[in-house]
Design a protein around this motif. Structure first.
Motif, mmCIF file in Angstrom:
data_model
loop_
_atom_site.group_PDB
_atom_site.id
_atom_site.type_symbol
_atom_site.label_atom_id
_atom_site.label_comp_id
_atom_site.label_asym_id
_atom_site.label_seq_id
_atom_site.Cartn_x
_atom_site.Cartn_y
_atom_site.Cartn_z
ATOM 1 N N UNK A 1 -2.443 -3.159 -7.992
ATOM 2 C CA UNK A 1 -1.730 -1.897 -7.874
ATOM 3 C C UNK A 1 -1.628 -1.166 -9.202
ATOM 4 N N UNK A 2 -1.090 0.047 -9.110
ATOM 5 C CA UNK A 2 -1.047 0.923 -10.283
ATOM 6 C C UNK A 2 0.370 1.429 -10.515
ATOM 7 N N UNK B 1 -4.445 -8.429 -11.892
ATOM 8 C CA UNK B 1 -5.330 -7.350 -11.455
ATOM 9 C C UNK B 1 -4.577 -6.017 -11.354
ATOM 10 N N UNK C 1 -4.306 1.986 -20.823
ATOM 11 C CA UNK C 1 -4.327 1.056 -19.691
ATOM 12 C C UNK C 1 -3.865 -0.328 -20.138
ATOM 13 N N UNK D 1 -10.027 8.382 -16.952
ATOM 14 C CA UNK D 1 -10.247 7.727 -15.660
ATOM 15 C C UNK D 1 -10.528 8.773 -14.578
ATOM 16 N N UNK D 2 -11.670 8.627 -13.955
ATOM 17 C CA UNK D 2 -12.155 9.623 -12.997
ATOM 18 C C UNK D 2 -11.331 9.744 -11.734
ATOM 19 N N UNK D 3 -10.604 8.696 -11.381
ATOM 20 C CA UNK D 3 -9.850 8.781 -10.126
ATOM 21 C C UNK D 3 -8.554 9.570 -10.285
ATOM 22 N N UNK E 1 -2.248 -2.781 -12.983
ATOM 23 C CA UNK E 1 -2.409 -1.969 -14.193
ATOM 24 C C UNK E 1 -1.207 -1.060 -14.387
ATOM 25 N N UNK F 1 -16.588 5.440 -10.165
ATOM 26 C CA UNK F 1 -15.713 5.765 -9.041
ATOM 27 C C UNK F 1 -16.572 6.126 -7.843
ATOM 28 N N UNK G 1 -8.389 2.278 -4.241
ATOM 29 C CA UNK G 1 -7.308 3.269 -4.196
ATOM 30 C C UNK G 1 -7.476 4.083 -2.923
ATOM 31 N N UNK H 1 -0.657 2.453 -16.272
ATOM 32 C CA UNK H 1 -1.357 3.555 -16.930
ATOM 33 C C UNK H 1 -0.319 4.496 -17.520
ATOM 34 N N UNK I 1 -15.580 3.618 -15.935
ATOM 35 C CA UNK I 1 -15.416 3.200 -14.537
ATOM 36 C C UNK I 1 -16.368 3.976 -13.659
ATOM 37 N N UNK J 1 0.868 -1.182 0.000
ATOM 38 C CA UNK J 1 0.000 0.000 0.000
ATOM 39 C C UNK J 1 0.900 1.227 0.000
ATOM 40 N N UNK K 1 -8.360 13.100 -8.825
ATOM 41 C CA UNK K 1 -8.321 13.066 -7.349
ATOM 42 C C UNK K 1 -6.913 12.683 -6.889
ATOM 43 N N UNK K 2 -6.334 11.735 -7.595
ATOM 44 C CA UNK K 2 -4.972 11.313 -7.263
ATOM 45 C C UNK K 2 -3.993 12.482 -7.427
ATOM 46 N N UNK L 1 -6.472 7.352 -1.267
ATOM 47 C CA UNK L 1 -5.889 8.652 -1.621
ATOM 48 C C UNK L 1 -6.147 9.608 -0.465
ATOM 49 N N UNK M 1 -1.105 -0.565 -4.123
ATOM 50 C CA UNK M 1 -0.396 0.703 -4.005
ATOM 51 C C UNK M 1 -0.184 1.366 -5.351
ATOM 52 N N UNK M 2 0.548 2.482 -5.313
ATOM 53 C CA UNK M 2 0.755 3.259 -6.537
ATOM 54 C C UNK M 2 2.225 3.645 -6.664
ATOM 55 N N UNK N 1 -15.029 16.601 -5.505
ATOM 56 C CA UNK N 1 -13.728 15.925 -5.417
ATOM 57 C C UNK N 1 -13.065 15.679 -6.773
#
Lengths: 270, 298
Positions: A202-203, A263, A253, A224-226, A265, B149, B131, A267, B147, A163, A229-230, B133, A183-184, B66
């Motif tokens: 993980x990413x 599982x 991806x 990608x929507x996350x 990825x 989220x 994830x 990116x 996706x 993580x 935020x990241x 964050x 984790x990333x 967000x």
């Protein structure tokens, strides 16, 4: 209160175990007590004041000046407070770190952030192999926190990463993200061979197109929507990662490693 | 107390403790965020039969969400934490997960954590990705448009349900116009929802019924057609009564909403057929929170 400062008198010939000099272990000690502590130095155990000139009193804000790549285990299991290393650091920097900030202005050796649990580790120079990895034989590497490397990283970045986040502004060596469980890892520069070797989840977030093994499958280009935020979470860092101009939400991806769980990825910025 | 010819009754609205949560729905544009929010807060006018009371808190600017997309904050109120969690999960799963381009985030950071997308992740059939964050866990669930989220949890807090006031008018049209004006102002107040259709309820209820199986029944004292048939609260010129029910996170939030709502009604005044403002007062049978109309408007 001024920072408790350890200035290295001369660069040691043998390696020094710095693990006693962390904030939580020094919190209740006077400067005289700290000076009388002993550090393992090769087969000798000199007093701290034999190796360092000590100034200041704030045990929650430690500075190591004139540092050397022979100083191992700096910030081992650090549990709050701040350690700043002016110069290079040796192996096992921040191993098992649990909280707090650890910053190094120079280069760092092997196994930095090894099995780190929480906190923030910043390395302004380059870092050796197994950044955020697990000790040999162990199954879990870094389990939380953030590592920022402004230079390049060696091989096996995030080996067995469980993580947390590893950010590398420069290049990463071979086997980056090997055997990671989650984790990333974000790499702005180039990555070496065998990227994500045997990664389970993980990413791996990349700005440059990597050379991928046959066991990574292309899933296409996606928004990608996350990702916003990241990237927003990186804004607090003094780093290129905080630059909104370098952030992206559209990525190619690749799923893998298909020879493992598949599982994970990779990116790649598009 | 008389404001612009409108008599404010010396009475109080009775409200009761509830549990509440807030979620933020974002989407490709405001239109789709609103569609999803309306679906999620549909059939949620009263805990009597809907299981919860829900409504749209407010529309959010992309800078407030967000993921930087247009969004809508929704609030859900229920009588207990368990019921709230169930309603939240069901509604999130059927109304937000299914809605094109949507994403779902916590609207309350503190409080007791209850599942938002935590269990919806299983829809991903093993392809879902977690994830963490900045200490918050998100789930990325693969769906056919890309996706979905969602944040894993949101906060549950203590809240108050059933704040209310009654608008007594000379005609149905005048009562409706006054309530519309009130709702328009009340929607500007954060942390409150008016869960009934359009924010207005025409079938206010009293506690109990002559039928043993019913816990609530028509508030006959305020039914204009029963003026001669029951112990009425209405004077001869009142032809229509409508109620606005307010759920809020705190007494102060409900106070504010009631104040601006009643003021908007009073601004229309007696000249527009508005005669009285009253409130649902059930003699203490309903709940411990009392909102005294004259104190609110003082």
């Amino acid at each position: 209160m001024s920072a408790l400062t350890f200035t290295l008198k001369q660069h040691p010939d043998q390696r020094v175990d710095m693990s006693p000099l962390v904030c939580q272990k020094l919190a209740t000690l006077s400067v005289a007590d700290i000076a009388a502590l002993t550090l393992q130095n090769g087969k000798r155990s000199p007093r701290v004041d034999a190796l360092f000139t000590i100034t200041g009193t704030d045990t929650q804000n430690i500075v190591i000046k004139n540092s050397s790549d022979k100083l191992d285990f700096i910030g081992k299991e650090l549990d709050g407070g701040c350690i700043t290393v002016e110069g290079d650091a040796g192996a096992y920097l921040g191993i098992g770190m649990q909280a707090g900030d650890l910053k190094v202005t120079g280069n760092v050796g092997l196994y930095a952030a090894c099995e780190m649990k929480k906190g923030y580790l910043e390395i302004s120079g380059n870092v050796g192999d197994f950044l955020g990895g697990a000790l040999p034989g162990n199954k879990m590497g870094m389990k939380g926190g953030t590592v920022l490397v402004k230079g390049n990283a060696g091989e096996r970045v995030g080996d067995h990463l469980r993580r947390g986040t590893i950010l590398i502004e420069g290049d990463a060596g071979d086997y980056c993200g090997s055997r990671m469980t989650a984790g990333t890892i974000a790499v702005m520069g180039k990555t070496g061979r065998y990227l994500g070797y045997a990664m389970r989840r993980g990413t791996l977030l990349l700005w440059q197109q990597p050379t991928l093994s046959a066991s990574f499958n292309d899933c296409g280009t996606h928004t990608l929507g996350f990702l916003p935020i990241l990237f927003a979470s990186y804004k607090k860092f003094n780093s290129k990662f905080a630059d909104a101009g370098l952030a992206f939400n559209r990525a190619q991806r690749y799923a893998g490693d298909m020879s493992e769980m598949g599982k994970g990825e990779v990116l790649v910025k598009r | 107390m008389i404001i612009n010819g409108v008599s404010i009754d010396a009475t109080f609205a009775e409200a009761f403790p509830m549990k509440a949560t807030r979620a933020i729905i974002t989407a490709h544009n405001e239109k789709w965020a609103m569609i999803s929010a309306q679906a999620m807060t549909g059939f949620a006018t009263s805990v009597i039969a809907c299981g919860c009371e829900a409504g749209i808190d407010r529309v959010l600017d992309p800078s407030e969400t967000p993921d930087g997309r247009p969004g809508v904050a929704v609030m859900i109120f229920a009588m207990g934490g368990k019921g709230l969690a169930k309603q939240l999960e069901t509604r999130a799963g059927q109304c937000v997960l299914t809605s094109p381009t949507s994403a779902l985030f916590a609207g309350i950071d503190g409080g007791i954590r209850i599942p938002l997308g935590k269990n919806l992740r299983y829809f991903g059939d093993g392809f879902q990705i977690a994830k963490v964050i900045d200490g918050k866990r998100y789930w990325r669930i693969p769906v056919m448009d890309g996706e979905f989220l969602t944040e894993a949890t949101t906060g549950q807090v203590d809240a108050i349900g059933g704040g209310n006031f009654l608008v007594l008018a000379e005609s149905q049209e005048q009562a409706l116009t006054a309530c519309e004006a009130a709702i328009e102002e009340m929607r500007k107040i954060p942390n409150v929802i008016m869960p009934f259709p359009g924010g207005v309820v025409r079938s206010g209820s009293k506690v109990g019924s002559k039928y043993a199986s019913l816990g609530a029944s028509t508030n006959d004292a305020f039914c204009p057609t029963l003026k001669g048939a029951t112990k009425t609260e209405l004077s001869p010129e009142i032809e229509s009564v409508m109620e606005i029910v307010i759920d809020g996170l705190s007494q102060e939030d409900i106070n504010k909403a009631m104040r601006v709502g009643i003021q908007a009604v009073c601004d229309l005044g007696a000249a527009n057929g508005i005669k009285r403002i009253s409130a649902g007062n059930y003699g203490g049978k309903l709940g411990p929170f009392h909102f005294h109309l004259q104190e609110i408007m003082a």
